[in-house]
Design an enzyme around this catalytic site. Structure first.
Site, PDB file in Angstrom:
ATOM      1  N   LYS A 209       0.915  -1.168   0.021  1.00 40.49           N
ATOM      2  CA  LYS A 209      -0.035  -0.057  -0.002  1.00 40.49           C
ATOM      3  C   LYS A 209       0.794   1.282   0.105  1.00 40.49           C
ATOM      4  O   LYS A 209       1.791   1.398   0.808  1.00 40.49           O
ATOM      5  CB  LYS A 209      -0.890   0.044   1.348  1.00 40.49           C
ATOM      6  CG  LYS A 209      -1.707   1.149   1.229  1.00 40.49           C
ATOM      7  CD  LYS A 209      -2.893   1.225   2.202  1.00 40.49           C
ATOM      8  CE  LYS A 209      -3.623   2.395   2.381  1.00 40.49           C
ATOM      9  NZ  LYS A 209      -4.726   2.263   3.567  1.00 40.49           N
ATOM     10  N   LYS A 263      -2.273  -1.553  -3.869  1.00 41.54           N
ATOM     11  CA  LYS A 263      -2.944  -0.392  -3.766  1.00 41.54           C
ATOM     12  C   LYS A 263      -2.166   0.803  -3.929  1.00 41.54           C
ATOM     13  O   LYS A 263      -1.201   0.975  -3.169  1.00 41.54           O
ATOM     14  CB  LYS A 263      -3.764  -0.511  -2.577  1.00 41.54           C
ATOM     15  CG  LYS A 263      -4.752   0.752  -2.349  1.00 41.54           C
ATOM     16  CD  LYS A 263      -5.379   0.609  -0.826  1.00 41.54           C
ATOM     17  CE  LYS A 263      -6.063   1.829  -0.660  1.00 41.54           C
ATOM     18  NZ  LYS A 263      -6.611   1.843   0.815  1.00 41.54           N
TER      19      LYS A 263
HETATM   20  C1  PBG Z   1      -7.478   3.336   5.465  1.00 42.99           C
HETATM   21  C2  PBG Z   1      -7.648   3.330   4.051  1.00 42.99           C
HETATM   22  C3  PBG Z   1      -7.693   4.218   2.862  1.00 42.99           C
HETATM   23  C4  PBG Z   1      -7.978   3.474   1.744  1.00 42.99           C
HETATM   24  C5  PBG Z   1      -8.708   2.329   2.114  1.00 42.99           C
HETATM   25  N1  PBG Z   1      -8.385   2.048   3.457  1.00 42.99           N
HETATM   26  C6  PBG Z   1      -7.064   5.569   2.895  1.00 42.99           C
HETATM   27  C7  PBG Z   1      -5.779   5.809   3.595  1.00 42.99           C
HETATM   28  O1  PBG Z   1      -4.814   4.885   3.698  1.00 42.99           O
HETATM   29  O2  PBG Z   1      -5.671   7.106   3.478  1.00 42.99           O
HETATM   30  C8  PBG Z   1      -8.081   4.241   0.450  1.00 42.99           C
HETATM   31  C9  PBG Z   1      -9.275   3.629  -0.520  1.00 42.99           C
HETATM   32  C10 PBG Z   1      -9.345   4.536  -1.594  1.00 42.99           C
HETATM   33  O3  PBG Z   1      -8.776   5.628  -1.923  1.00 42.99           O
HETATM   34  O4  PBG Z   1     -10.615   4.283  -2.401  1.00 42.99           O
HETATM   35  N2  PBG Z   1      -6.330   2.941   5.901  1.00 42.99           N
END
Ligand code: PBG
Length: 339
Positions: A209, A263
């Site tokens: 991520k 992601k």
């Molecule tokens: C929270 C989380 C996030 C997303 C999914 N879980 C945001 C972040 O890490 O700031 C992002 C999903 C998206 O942008 O569609 N930890």
């Protein structure tokens, strides 16, 4: 791509013996030689939930996406299940007065996401439910973990994530999806789940991520955007790195992840391919909020054909090696696949 062993290509004889256009001349032959396909089983629908009754509140930065109160979330879950969508990923927009420095609301068995899980499970038992593990919908500072001084503290956060995981497991979710990027969280959560009798809980790790600006609209949707102080670069990955993703994924698998995820999605398809080829484990990708917003904005301006670009993006995820994709287009794609 991903299903077969690496192939040795014999060089094709030169033109005109080889004419690549032969297999493209009609739709029936194009269909026959098509390498990848999208099915409804490839789709996970991320859904935002809010307090209240009969509420469906649009997310400004994500045209077409709404936040649903629990009663409406149940109706939408029924729709998704009837379309054949296998699973929903739930994201609560916690009321601001329930957010705190350490995000204790995450451990409340009657918090918004736990009540949503119970409601959907009792009315729509045939759809899988995924709960995020991270504190950002619960902290007053919008970070995924707990601050000690001005740093997100790994050890303190791990304890909180384990508690949040058990709470969501007890509520009845099917998959826990740690999206927090703390070191060692998959191992810590897995160990506690085994100990507490949740040995069949599926862990879908947000393994690779990245600290991405493409999450902006999501943070609006869960109400964490305006709270967030500073960035998430001390725990989420640097977009410049690829090898590091392989290390992250390897660690999560060794700690007990059943599914790994990359992601954001489209700008990171090279990572999806590398992960799938390196580990051959179920590999999912997340077409995140900012990606969704770009399609919608361009389509609204008449710059892109929304249906076609949406479907093209999905087949590209499959070609890259993704086994399933989290996408805000899930319902639209499912409807299109149904014809
Ligand atoms: C929270 C989380 C996030 C997303 C999914 N879980 C945001 C972040 O890490 O700031 C992002 C999903 C998206 O942008 O569609 N930890």
């Amino acid at each position: 791509m991903s299903k077969s062993a690496p192939k040795k290509m014999s060089p094709a004889p030169a033109f005109p013996s080889t004419r690549m256009r032969r297999n493209r001349q009609n739709s029936w032959i194009r269909n026959m030689v098509q390498e990848n396909h999208i099915t409804v089983s490839d789709l996970i629908w991320p859904m935002f939930v809010i307090e209240g009754k009969n509420q469906h509140v649009p997310v400004k930065t994500m045209p077409g996406v709404k936040r649903y109160s629990i009663d409406r979330a149940v109706i939408m879950a029924r729709k998704a299940a009837d379309l054949g969508i296998p699973a929903i990923a739930l994201f609560p927009n916690t009321p601001q007065d329930k957010r705190s420095e350490s995000g204790e609301e995450a451990f409340n068995p009657d918090n918004l996401v736990c009540r949503t899980v119970r409601a959907i499970k009792s009315e729509v038992p045939d759809i899988g439910l995924i709960c995020d593990v991270a504190l950002d919908p619960y902290t007053s500072h919008g970070h995924d973990g707990i601050l000690v001084g001005d740093r997100i503290d790994n050890g303190t956060t791990l304890k909180a994530l384990v508690k949040q995981s058990l709470n969501q497991a007890a509520a009845g979710c099917d998959i826990l999806a740690p999206s927090d990027m703390m070191d060692g969280r998959i191992g810590a959560i897995r160990k506690k789940l085994e100990k507490k009798g949740f040995s069949d809980m599926i862990l879908m790790a947000y393994s690779a991520k990245y600290a991405s600006a493409f999450y902006g609209p999501f943070r609006d949707a869960v109400g964490a955007g305006e709270n967030l102080k500073g960035g998430k670069e001390t725990y989420q990955m640097n977009p410049a790195n690829g090898d590091e993703a392989i290390r992250e994924v390897g660690l999560d698998i060794s700690e007990g992840a059943d599914i790994v995820m990359v992601k954001p999605g489209m700008p990171y398809l090279d990572i999806v391919t590398r992960v799938k080829q390196e580990f051959s484990v179920p590999t999912f990708a997340y077409q995140v909020s900012g990606e969704y917003a770009m399609f919608q904005a361009a389509a609204k301006e008449g710059m892109l054909d929304l249906d076609k670009t949406m479907m093209e993006s999905m087949i590209c995820f499959k070609r890259a090696g993704a086994d399933a994709v989290l996408t805000y287009f899930a319902l639209d794609i499912a409807k299109k696949l149904k014809g």
